[in-house]
Design a protein around this motif. Structure first.
Motif, short mmCIF file in Angstrom:
data_model
loop_
_atom_site.label_atom_id
_atom_site.label_comp_id
_atom_site.label_asym_id
_atom_site.label_seq_id
_atom_site.Cartn_x
_atom_site.Cartn_y
_atom_site.Cartn_z
N TRP A 29 0.81 -1.22 0.00
CA TRP A 29 0.00 0.00 0.00
C TRP A 29 0.85 1.27 0.00
O TRP A 29 0.51 2.25 -0.64
N GLU A 30 1.97 1.26 0.69
CA GLU A 30 2.83 2.45 0.75
C GLU A 30 3.44 2.77 -0.62
O GLU A 30 3.76 3.92 -0.90
N GLU A 31 3.59 1.77 -1.49
CA GLU A 31 4.22 1.95 -2.79
C GLU A 31 3.22 2.29 -3.90
O GLU A 31 3.63 2.73 -4.97
N VAL A 32 1.95 2.07 -3.67
CA VAL A 32 0.92 2.29 -4.69
C VAL A 32 0.78 3.79 -4.95
O VAL A 32 0.59 4.57 -4.02
N ARG A 33 0.90 4.19 -6.23
CA ARG A 33 0.80 5.61 -6.60
C ARG A 33 -0.32 5.89 -7.58
O ARG A 33 -0.78 7.02 -7.68
N TYR A 34 -0.71 4.87 -8.35
CA TYR A 34 -1.69 5.07 -9.42
C TYR A 34 -2.94 4.24 -9.16
O TYR A 34 -2.87 3.15 -8.63
N CYS A 35 -4.08 4.74 -9.63
CA CYS A 35 -5.36 4.08 -9.38
C CYS A 35 -5.60 2.91 -10.34
O CYS A 35 -6.41 2.04 -10.04
N SER A 36 -4.90 2.88 -11.46
CA SER A 36 -5.16 1.84 -12.45
C SER A 36 -3.93 1.60 -13.32
O SER A 36 -2.98 2.39 -13.32
N ASP A 37 -3.97 0.52 -14.09
CA ASP A 37 -2.90 0.24 -15.04
C ASP A 37 -2.83 1.33 -16.10
O ASP A 37 -1.77 1.68 -16.59
N ARG A 38 -3.98 1.85 -16.47
CA ARG A 38 -4.03 2.90 -17.49
C ARG A 38 -3.26 4.14 -17.03
O ARG A 38 -2.48 4.71 -17.79
N CYS A 39 -3.48 4.57 -15.80
CA CYS A 39 -2.76 5.73 -15.27
C CYS A 39 -1.27 5.46 -15.15
O CYS A 39 -0.45 6.33 -15.45
N ARG A 40 -0.89 4.26 -14.74
CA ARG A 40 0.52 3.92 -14.63
C ARG A 40 1.19 3.95 -16.01
O ARG A 40 2.28 4.49 -16.17
N ALA A 41 0.52 3.41 -17.03
CA ALA A 41 1.06 3.41 -18.39
C ALA A 41 1.16 4.83 -18.94
O ALA A 41 2.14 5.17 -19.62
N GLU A 42 0.17 5.64 -18.67
CA GLU A 42 0.17 7.03 -19.13
C GLU A 42 1.33 7.81 -18.50
O GLU A 42 2.02 8.58 -19.18
N ALA A 43 1.59 7.61 -17.23
CA ALA A 43 2.69 8.28 -16.55
C ALA A 43 4.03 7.83 -17.14
O ALA A 43 4.93 8.64 -17.35
N LYS A 44 4.14 6.54 -17.41
CA LYS A 44 5.36 6.00 -17.99
C LYS A 44 5.58 6.59 -19.39
O LYS A 44 6.71 6.92 -19.76
N ARG A 45 4.52 6.72 -20.17
CA ARG A 45 4.59 7.29 -21.51
C ARG A 45 5.03 8.74 -21.45
O ARG A 45 5.83 9.20 -22.28
N GLN A 46 4.54 9.49 -20.49
CA GLN A 46 4.91 10.91 -20.36
C GLN A 46 6.36 11.08 -19.96
O GLN A 46 7.03 12.00 -20.40
N ARG A 47 6.86 10.18 -19.11
CA ARG A 47 8.27 10.25 -18.69
C ARG A 47 9.20 9.94 -19.85
O ARG A 47 10.30 10.47 -19.92
#
Length: 49
Positions: A29-47
């Protein structure tokens, strides 16, 4: 049994929406930053750009 309103919440680092604790995140739980796989992928794409 807990009510959903009693569960801890966080705000998604990508979309800014609140999301609630899930059983599968119990150990990380302390490591979770994104609500979904979609948000995690979008953040990775932006980086990457």
């Amino acid at each position: 049994m807990r009510r959903k309103g009693d569960l801890p919440t966080k705000t998604c680092a990508q979309c800014g929406r609140p999301f609630a604790w899930r059983k599968k995140w119990e150990r990380v739980w302390e490591e979770v930053r994104y609500c979904s796989d979609r948000c995690r992928a979008e953040a990775k794409r932006q980086r990457a750009t």
